[in-house]
Design a protein around this motif. Structure first.
Motif, PDB file in Angstrom:
ATOM      1  N   SER A  97      -8.133  74.760  69.067  1.00  0.00           N
ATOM      2  CA  SER A  97      -8.876  73.510  68.900  1.00  0.00           C
ATOM      3  C   SER A  97     -10.354  73.697  69.239  1.00  0.00           C
ATOM      4  O   SER A  97     -10.753  74.688  69.864  1.00  0.00           O
ATOM      5  N   ASP A  98     -11.159  72.722  68.838  1.00  0.00           N
ATOM      6  CA  ASP A  98     -12.592  72.762  69.137  1.00  0.00           C
ATOM      7  C   ASP A  98     -12.839  72.739  70.645  1.00  0.00           C
ATOM      8  O   ASP A  98     -13.787  73.374  71.131  1.00  0.00           O
ATOM      9  N   GLU A  99     -11.994  72.016  71.374  1.00  0.00           N
ATOM     10  CA  GLU A  99     -12.159  71.939  72.828  1.00  0.00           C
ATOM     11  C   GLU A  99     -12.019  73.311  73.477  1.00  0.00           C
ATOM     12  O   GLU A  99     -12.816  73.692  74.344  1.00  0.00           O
ATOM     13  N   ILE A 100     -11.023  74.073  73.045  1.00  0.00           N
ATOM     14  CA  ILE A 100     -10.825  75.423  73.592  1.00  0.00           C
ATOM     15  C   ILE A 100     -11.967  76.337  73.168  1.00  0.00           C
ATOM     16  O   ILE A 100     -12.460  77.161  73.950  1.00  0.00           O
ATOM     17  N   ARG A 101     -12.417  76.181  71.935  1.00  0.00           N
ATOM     18  CA  ARG A 101     -13.513  77.022  71.454  1.00  0.00           C
ATOM     19  C   ARG A 101     -14.777  76.804  72.279  1.00  0.00           C
ATOM     20  O   ARG A 101     -15.526  77.757  72.552  1.00  0.00           O
ATOM     21  N   VAL A 102     -15.009  75.572  72.710  1.00  0.00           N
ATOM     22  CA  VAL A 102     -16.176  75.291  73.551  1.00  0.00           C
ATOM     23  C   VAL A 102     -16.095  76.084  74.853  1.00  0.00           C
ATOM     24  O   VAL A 102     -17.088  76.662  75.317  1.00  0.00           O
ATOM     25  N   PRO A 156      -6.570  93.356  78.982  1.00  0.00           N
ATOM     26  CA  PRO A 156      -5.767  92.268  78.417  1.00  0.00           C
ATOM     27  C   PRO A 156      -6.530  90.958  78.252  1.00  0.00           C
ATOM     28  O   PRO A 156      -6.392  90.279  77.228  1.00  0.00           O
ATOM     29  N   ASP A 157      -7.353  90.592  79.240  1.00  0.00           N
ATOM     30  CA  ASP A 157      -8.073  89.319  79.113  1.00  0.00           C
ATOM     31  C   ASP A 157      -9.106  89.365  77.983  1.00  0.00           C
ATOM     32  O   ASP A 157      -9.297  88.378  77.269  1.00  0.00           O
ATOM     33  N   ALA A 158      -9.720  90.530  77.776  1.00  0.00           N
ATOM     34  CA  ALA A 158     -10.694  90.648  76.684  1.00  0.00           C
ATOM     35  C   ALA A 158     -10.000  90.553  75.331  1.00  0.00           C
ATOM     36  O   ALA A 158     -10.481  89.874  74.411  1.00  0.00           O
ATOM     37  N   VAL A 159      -8.848  91.219  75.195  1.00  0.00           N
ATOM     38  CA  VAL A 159      -8.112  91.191  73.934  1.00  0.00           C
ATOM     39  C   VAL A 159      -7.595  89.785  73.643  1.00  0.00           C
ATOM     40  O   VAL A 159      -7.740  89.271  72.519  1.00  0.00           O
ATOM     41  N   MET A 160      -7.011  89.119  74.633  1.00  0.00           N
ATOM     42  CA  MET A 160      -6.473  87.775  74.416  1.00  0.00           C
ATOM     43  C   MET A 160      -7.575  86.783  74.109  1.00  0.00           C
ATOM     44  O   MET A 160      -7.392  85.861  73.297  1.00  0.00           O
ATOM     45  N   THR A 161      -8.732  86.957  74.725  1.00  0.00           N
ATOM     46  CA  THR A 161      -9.871  86.087  74.424  1.00  0.00           C
ATOM     47  C   THR A 161     -10.306  86.265  72.973  1.00  0.00           C
ATOM     48  O   THR A 161     -10.589  85.295  72.258  1.00  0.00           O
ATOM     49  N   GLU A 162     -10.325  87.510  72.518  1.00  0.00           N
ATOM     50  CA  GLU A 162     -10.711  87.786  71.129  1.00  0.00           C
ATOM     51  C   GLU A 162      -9.707  87.177  70.156  1.00  0.00           C
ATOM     52  O   GLU A 162     -10.087  86.683  69.080  1.00  0.00           O
ATOM     53  N   GLN A 189       3.029  85.798  67.775  1.00  0.00           N
ATOM     54  CA  GLN A 189       2.479  84.462  67.539  1.00  0.00           C
ATOM     55  C   GLN A 189       1.996  83.868  68.859  1.00  0.00           C
ATOM     56  O   GLN A 189       2.627  84.045  69.905  1.00  0.00           O
ATOM     57  N   ILE A 190       0.887  83.144  68.790  1.00  0.00           N
ATOM     58  CA  ILE A 190       0.326  82.487  69.974  1.00  0.00           C
ATOM     59  C   ILE A 190       0.966  81.120  70.133  1.00  0.00           C
ATOM     60  O   ILE A 190       1.116  80.364  69.170  1.00  0.00           O
ATOM     61  N   LYS A 199     -10.578  83.611  69.728  1.00  0.00           N
ATOM     62  CA  LYS A 199     -11.838  83.471  68.987  1.00  0.00           C
ATOM     63  C   LYS A 199     -11.637  83.753  67.502  1.00  0.00           C
ATOM     64  O   LYS A 199     -12.244  83.095  66.650  1.00  0.00           O
ATOM     65  N   GLU A 200     -10.772  84.734  67.186  1.00  0.00           N
ATOM     66  CA  GLU A 200     -10.570  85.141  65.807  1.00  0.00           C
ATOM     67  C   GLU A 200      -9.499  84.322  65.093  1.00  0.00           C
ATOM     68  O   GLU A 200      -9.292  84.473  63.884  1.00  0.00           O
ATOM     69  N   GLY A 201      -8.763  83.504  65.853  1.00  0.00           N
ATOM     70  CA  GLY A 201      -7.794  82.617  65.217  1.00  0.00           C
ATOM     71  C   GLY A 201      -6.396  83.165  65.055  1.00  0.00           C
ATOM     72  O   GLY A 201      -5.612  82.644  64.258  1.00  0.00           O
TER      73      GLY A 201
END
Length: 305
Positions: free
Chosen positions: A215-220, A171-177, A189-190, A180-182
Protein backbone atom coordinates in the motif's frame (compact mmCIF):
# COMPACT_ATOMS: atom_id res chain seq x y z
CA UNK A 1 5.40 -33.13 16.14
CA UNK A 2 5.28 -30.51 13.38
CA UNK A 3 7.92 -27.85 14.05
CA UNK A 4 6.61 -24.35 14.80
CA UNK A 5 9.86 -22.38 14.61
CA UNK A 6 13.23 -22.92 12.96
CA UNK A 7 16.75 -21.89 13.84
CA UNK A 8 19.20 -23.40 11.37
CA UNK A 9 22.78 -24.50 11.94
CA UNK A 10 25.26 -25.67 9.34
CA UNK A 11 27.68 -28.54 9.96
CA UNK A 12 31.16 -27.41 8.98
CA UNK A 13 32.17 -31.03 8.41
CA UNK A 14 30.25 -34.21 7.80
CA UNK A 15 28.27 -35.60 10.72
CA UNK A 16 29.31 -39.24 10.47
CA UNK A 17 27.88 -40.80 13.65
CA UNK A 18 25.26 -43.44 13.02
CA UNK A 19 22.09 -43.64 15.11
CA UNK A 20 23.38 -46.47 17.29
CA UNK A 21 26.59 -44.66 18.23
CA UNK A 22 24.73 -41.41 18.83
CA UNK A 23 22.25 -43.27 21.05
CA UNK A 24 25.10 -44.62 23.19
CA UNK A 25 26.58 -41.17 23.67
CA UNK A 26 23.27 -39.52 24.56
CA UNK A 27 22.51 -42.29 27.04
CA UNK A 28 25.30 -40.91 29.23
CA UNK A 29 22.97 -38.03 30.11
CA UNK A 30 19.39 -39.24 29.99
CA UNK A 31 16.67 -37.22 31.65
CA UNK A 32 15.79 -38.01 35.26
CA UNK A 33 13.56 -36.33 37.85
CA UNK A 34 15.05 -33.52 39.91
CA UNK A 35 16.53 -34.20 43.30
CA UNK A 36 15.17 -32.27 46.28
CA UNK A 37 18.04 -29.78 46.30
CA UNK A 38 18.50 -29.44 42.53
CA UNK A 39 17.22 -26.22 40.95
CA UNK A 40 17.30 -27.65 37.41
CA UNK A 41 18.41 -30.59 35.27
CA UNK A 42 18.47 -31.20 31.53
CA UNK A 43 18.84 -34.57 29.83
CA UNK A 44 17.82 -36.55 26.77
CA UNK A 45 14.44 -38.20 26.48
CA UNK A 46 12.63 -40.23 23.82
CA UNK A 47 11.27 -38.07 20.97
CA UNK A 48 8.27 -40.42 20.76
CA UNK A 49 7.50 -39.98 24.44
CA UNK A 50 5.73 -42.93 26.02
CA UNK A 51 5.48 -44.59 22.61
CA UNK A 52 9.25 -44.79 22.16
CA UNK A 53 12.26 -46.41 23.73
CA UNK A 54 15.11 -44.78 21.83
CA UNK A 55 16.74 -41.39 22.34
CA UNK A 56 17.50 -41.12 18.61
CA UNK A 57 14.55 -41.53 16.28
CA UNK A 58 15.63 -42.00 12.68
CA UNK A 59 13.64 -41.59 9.48
CA UNK A 60 15.65 -41.62 6.26
CA UNK A 61 18.71 -39.37 6.60
CA UNK A 62 17.26 -37.45 9.56
CA UNK A 63 17.66 -38.15 13.27
CA UNK A 64 15.21 -36.57 15.71
CA UNK A 65 16.43 -35.72 19.21
CA UNK A 66 14.60 -34.38 22.25
CA UNK A 67 16.11 -32.66 25.28
CA UNK A 68 13.98 -32.23 28.38
CA UNK A 69 14.67 -29.61 31.04
CA UNK A 70 13.00 -29.63 34.44
CA UNK A 71 13.44 -26.68 36.78
CA UNK A 72 12.07 -25.51 40.09
CA UNK A 73 9.78 -22.50 40.03
CA UNK A 74 11.08 -19.87 42.43
CA UNK A 75 9.16 -16.60 41.93
CA UNK A 76 11.61 -13.72 42.02
CA UNK A 77 9.17 -11.53 43.96
CA UNK A 78 8.78 -14.15 46.72
CA UNK A 79 12.55 -14.61 47.00
CA UNK A 80 13.11 -10.85 47.12
CA UNK A 81 10.41 -10.37 49.76
CA UNK A 82 11.89 -13.02 52.05
CA UNK A 83 15.43 -11.65 51.63
CA UNK A 84 14.21 -8.14 52.50
CA UNK A 85 12.41 -9.49 55.56
CA UNK A 86 15.54 -11.30 56.78
CA UNK A 87 17.69 -8.22 56.12
CA UNK A 88 15.23 -6.05 57.99
CA UNK A 89 15.35 -8.33 61.01
CA UNK A 90 19.15 -8.16 61.09
CA UNK A 91 19.20 -4.39 60.75
CA UNK A 92 16.65 -3.93 63.54
CA UNK A 93 18.32 -6.42 65.86
CA UNK A 94 21.93 -5.38 65.32
CA UNK A 95 21.44 -1.71 64.49
CA UNK A 96 23.45 -1.80 61.26
CA UNK A 97 22.94 -1.79 57.50
CA UNK A 98 22.95 -5.10 55.62
CA UNK A 99 25.25 -4.52 52.67
CA UNK A 100 25.24 -6.05 49.19
CA UNK A 101 27.54 -9.00 49.90
CA UNK A 102 25.51 -10.08 52.92
CA UNK A 103 22.28 -9.70 50.95
CA UNK A 104 23.68 -12.07 48.32
CA UNK A 105 24.49 -14.58 51.03
CA UNK A 106 20.96 -14.20 52.44
CA UNK A 107 19.55 -14.82 48.99
CA UNK A 108 21.58 -18.02 48.59
CA UNK A 109 20.29 -19.23 51.96
CA UNK A 110 16.70 -18.39 51.04
CA UNK A 111 16.99 -20.23 47.72
CA UNK A 112 18.37 -23.33 49.43
CA UNK A 113 15.43 -23.28 51.83
CA UNK A 114 12.84 -22.77 49.09
CA UNK A 115 14.10 -25.27 46.50
CA UNK A 116 12.92 -28.47 48.24
CA UNK A 117 9.37 -27.07 48.59
CA UNK A 118 9.15 -25.53 45.12
CA UNK A 119 6.98 -26.85 42.30
CA UNK A 120 8.73 -27.76 39.09
CA UNK A 121 8.01 -27.38 35.38
CA UNK A 122 9.52 -29.09 32.37
CA UNK A 123 10.12 -28.15 28.76
CA UNK A 124 10.97 -30.37 25.79
CA UNK A 125 13.24 -29.09 23.04
CA UNK A 126 13.14 -30.91 19.70
CA UNK A 127 15.67 -30.78 16.90
CA UNK A 128 16.85 -33.02 14.11
CA UNK A 129 20.12 -33.71 12.36
CA UNK A 130 19.93 -33.91 8.57
CA UNK A 131 23.19 -35.62 7.65
CA UNK A 132 22.44 -35.45 3.92
CA UNK A 133 22.02 -31.67 3.78
CA UNK A 134 24.44 -30.97 6.63
CA UNK A 135 21.92 -29.18 8.85
CA UNK A 136 20.96 -29.12 12.49
CA UNK A 137 17.38 -27.81 12.67
CA UNK A 138 16.12 -26.65 16.07
CA UNK A 139 12.43 -26.05 16.79
CA UNK A 140 12.60 -22.88 18.86
CA UNK A 141 12.04 -19.15 18.49
CA UNK A 142 14.72 -18.39 21.10
CA UNK A 143 18.40 -18.38 20.23
CA UNK A 144 19.38 -19.05 23.85
CA UNK A 145 17.36 -22.28 23.88
CA UNK A 146 18.94 -23.38 20.62
CA UNK A 147 22.41 -22.74 22.03
CA UNK A 148 21.54 -24.62 25.24
CA UNK A 149 20.49 -27.61 23.12
CA UNK A 150 23.77 -27.48 21.21
CA UNK A 151 25.78 -27.18 24.42
CA UNK A 152 24.09 -30.31 25.79
CA UNK A 153 24.74 -32.22 22.57
CA UNK A 154 28.35 -31.05 22.48
CA UNK A 155 28.79 -32.12 26.10
CA UNK A 156 27.81 -35.67 25.15
CA UNK A 157 29.73 -35.83 21.87
CA UNK A 158 32.84 -33.95 22.92
CA UNK A 159 32.67 -31.82 19.80
CA UNK A 160 29.93 -30.57 17.50
CA UNK A 161 31.12 -28.66 14.41
CA UNK A 162 28.11 -26.44 13.74
CA UNK A 163 27.70 -22.71 13.16
CA UNK A 164 24.55 -20.62 12.69
CA UNK A 165 23.55 -20.69 9.04
CA UNK A 166 24.32 -17.31 7.49
CA UNK A 167 23.05 -16.07 4.14
CA UNK A 168 25.17 -13.94 1.83
CA UNK A 169 22.78 -10.99 1.59
CA UNK A 170 21.32 -9.14 4.56
CA UNK A 171 17.77 -10.47 5.16
CA UNK A 172 16.37 -7.06 6.10
CA UNK A 173 17.86 -5.46 2.97
CA UNK A 174 16.46 -8.19 0.71
CA UNK A 175 12.99 -8.11 2.29
CA UNK A 176 12.91 -4.32 2.06
CA UNK A 177 13.74 -4.54 -1.64
CA UNK A 178 10.93 -7.05 -2.15
CA UNK A 179 8.36 -4.60 -0.83
CA UNK A 180 9.84 -1.76 -2.86
CA UNK A 181 9.82 -3.84 -6.05
CA UNK A 182 6.33 -5.25 -5.48
CA UNK A 183 7.02 -8.93 -4.93
CA UNK A 184 9.38 -11.86 -4.60
CA UNK A 185 10.94 -13.69 -7.51
CA UNK A 186 10.11 -17.38 -7.67
CA UNK A 187 7.71 -19.40 -5.55
CA UNK A 188 7.51 -17.24 -2.41
CA UNK A 189 4.44 -15.10 -1.78
CA UNK A 190 4.33 -12.14 0.61
CA UNK A 191 1.59 -12.22 3.24
CA UNK A 192 -0.18 -9.49 5.19
CA UNK A 193 2.09 -9.10 8.22
CA UNK A 194 5.41 -7.39 8.75
CA UNK A 195 7.56 -5.18 10.93
CA UNK A 196 9.40 -2.10 9.71
CA UNK A 197 12.05 -0.37 11.77
CA UNK A 198 14.03 2.83 11.62
CA UNK A 199 17.72 1.89 11.87
CA UNK A 200 18.56 4.95 13.95
CA UNK A 201 19.04 4.40 17.69
CA UNK A 202 15.63 4.35 19.39
CA UNK A 203 14.08 4.59 15.92
CA UNK A 204 10.39 4.08 15.27
CA UNK A 205 8.93 0.59 14.82
CA UNK A 206 5.87 -0.07 12.67
CA UNK A 207 4.08 -3.42 13.08
CA UNK A 208 1.45 -4.33 10.52
CA UNK A 209 -1.06 -7.20 10.55
CA UNK A 210 -3.84 -7.98 8.09
CA UNK A 211 -2.74 -5.11 5.85
CA UNK A 212 -1.66 -4.79 2.23
CA UNK A 213 2.12 -4.49 2.46
CA UNK A 214 2.25 -2.89 -0.99
CA UNK A 215 0.00 0.00 0.00
CA UNK A 216 0.94 3.67 -0.30
CA UNK A 217 1.15 3.89 3.50
CA UNK A 218 3.84 1.20 3.64
CA UNK A 219 5.68 2.76 0.72
CA UNK A 220 5.89 6.04 2.63
CA UNK A 221 7.61 4.26 5.50
CA UNK A 222 10.05 2.58 3.10
CA UNK A 223 10.86 5.87 1.40
CA UNK A 224 11.53 7.36 4.84
CA UNK A 225 14.30 4.79 5.28
CA UNK A 226 12.66 2.11 7.39
CA UNK A 227 13.81 -1.47 6.86
CA UNK A 228 11.76 -4.65 6.89
CA UNK A 229 12.73 -6.71 9.94
CA UNK A 230 9.96 -9.32 9.78
CA UNK A 231 7.84 -10.46 6.91
CA UNK A 232 5.08 -13.04 6.53
CA UNK A 233 5.82 -15.39 3.62
CA UNK A 234 4.34 -18.51 2.04
CA UNK A 235 6.19 -21.07 -0.05
CA UNK A 236 4.24 -22.79 -2.85
CA UNK A 237 1.06 -22.58 -0.74
CA UNK A 238 2.56 -25.36 1.38
CA UNK A 239 4.47 -23.65 4.21
CA UNK A 240 3.80 -20.23 5.72
CA UNK A 241 6.08 -18.50 8.23
CA UNK A 242 7.38 -15.22 9.57
CA UNK A 243 10.99 -14.52 8.55
CA UNK A 244 13.09 -12.12 10.61
CA UNK A 245 16.30 -10.17 10.06
CA UNK A 246 18.38 -12.97 11.61
CA UNK A 247 17.07 -15.48 9.06
CA UNK A 248 15.07 -17.27 11.73
CA UNK A 249 11.64 -18.68 10.89
CA UNK A 250 8.82 -18.21 13.37
CA UNK A 251 5.16 -19.21 13.57
CA UNK A 252 5.68 -21.88 10.96
CA UNK A 253 2.48 -23.46 9.63
CA UNK A 254 2.03 -26.25 7.15
CA UNK A 255 -0.83 -25.57 4.77
CA UNK A 256 -3.72 -27.85 3.85
CA UNK A 257 -1.90 -29.44 0.90
CA UNK A 258 0.78 -30.80 3.24
CA UNK A 259 -1.58 -31.78 6.05
CA UNK A 260 -3.86 -33.57 3.59
CA UNK A 261 -0.91 -35.62 2.37
CA UNK A 262 -0.09 -36.51 5.97
CA UNK A 263 -3.71 -37.44 6.61
CA UNK A 264 -3.75 -39.77 3.62
CA UNK A 265 -1.01 -41.92 5.15
CA UNK A 266 -2.52 -45.02 6.66
CA UNK A 267 -0.84 -44.80 10.06
CA UNK A 268 -2.31 -47.20 12.61
CA UNK A 269 -0.18 -46.38 15.66
CA UNK A 270 1.24 -43.23 17.24
CA UNK A 271 4.73 -44.34 16.21
CA UNK A 272 3.68 -44.78 12.59
CA UNK A 273 1.97 -41.36 12.67
CA UNK A 274 5.13 -39.78 14.06
CA UNK A 275 7.28 -41.39 11.36
CA UNK A 276 4.94 -40.30 8.58
CA UNK A 277 4.74 -36.70 9.81
CA UNK A 278 8.48 -36.56 10.40
CA UNK A 279 9.20 -37.82 6.89
CA UNK A 280 6.78 -35.37 5.27
CA UNK A 281 8.02 -32.42 7.32
CA UNK A 282 11.71 -33.02 6.65
CA UNK A 283 10.94 -33.66 2.98
CA UNK A 284 9.26 -30.27 2.74
CA UNK A 285 12.18 -28.59 4.48
CA UNK A 286 14.74 -30.26 2.20
CA UNK A 287 13.02 -28.67 -0.82
CA UNK A 288 11.88 -25.42 0.72
CA UNK A 289 14.93 -24.25 2.69
CA UNK A 290 17.46 -24.38 -0.21
CA UNK A 291 15.09 -22.29 -2.34
CA UNK A 292 14.65 -19.76 0.46
CA UNK A 293 18.40 -19.56 1.06
CA UNK A 294 18.99 -18.99 -2.66
CA UNK A 295 16.74 -15.91 -2.59
CA UNK A 296 19.22 -14.35 -0.13
CA UNK A 297 22.28 -15.03 -2.27
CA UNK A 298 23.00 -18.49 -0.93
CA UNK A 299 25.03 -19.21 2.17
CA UNK A 300 27.63 -16.69 3.26
CA UNK A 301 30.23 -19.37 3.93
CA UNK A 302 30.18 -22.86 2.61
CA UNK A 303 30.00 -25.51 5.30
CA UNK A 304 29.64 -29.21 4.72
CA UNK A 305 27.52 -30.06 1.68
Amino acid sequence: MWFRNLILYRFTQAFDLDAETLEEKLAEKTFRPLGDMEPAFTGWTEPLGKEGRQLVHTVGNCMMLCARKEEKILPAAAVRELVEARAGEIEEKEGREVRARERRELKETVLLEMIPRAFSKSHRQYAYIDSWNGWLVVDTATASRAEAFIDLLRECLGTLPVVPLQVAESPDAVMTEWLKEGGVPGVIQIGDEGELRDLMEDGAIVRVRREDLFSDEIRVHLEAGKRVMRLALTWEERVSFLLDEKFQLKRLRFQDAVLDEAGDVGAETAAERFDADFAIMTGEFSRFLPELITLFGGEEKDGFS
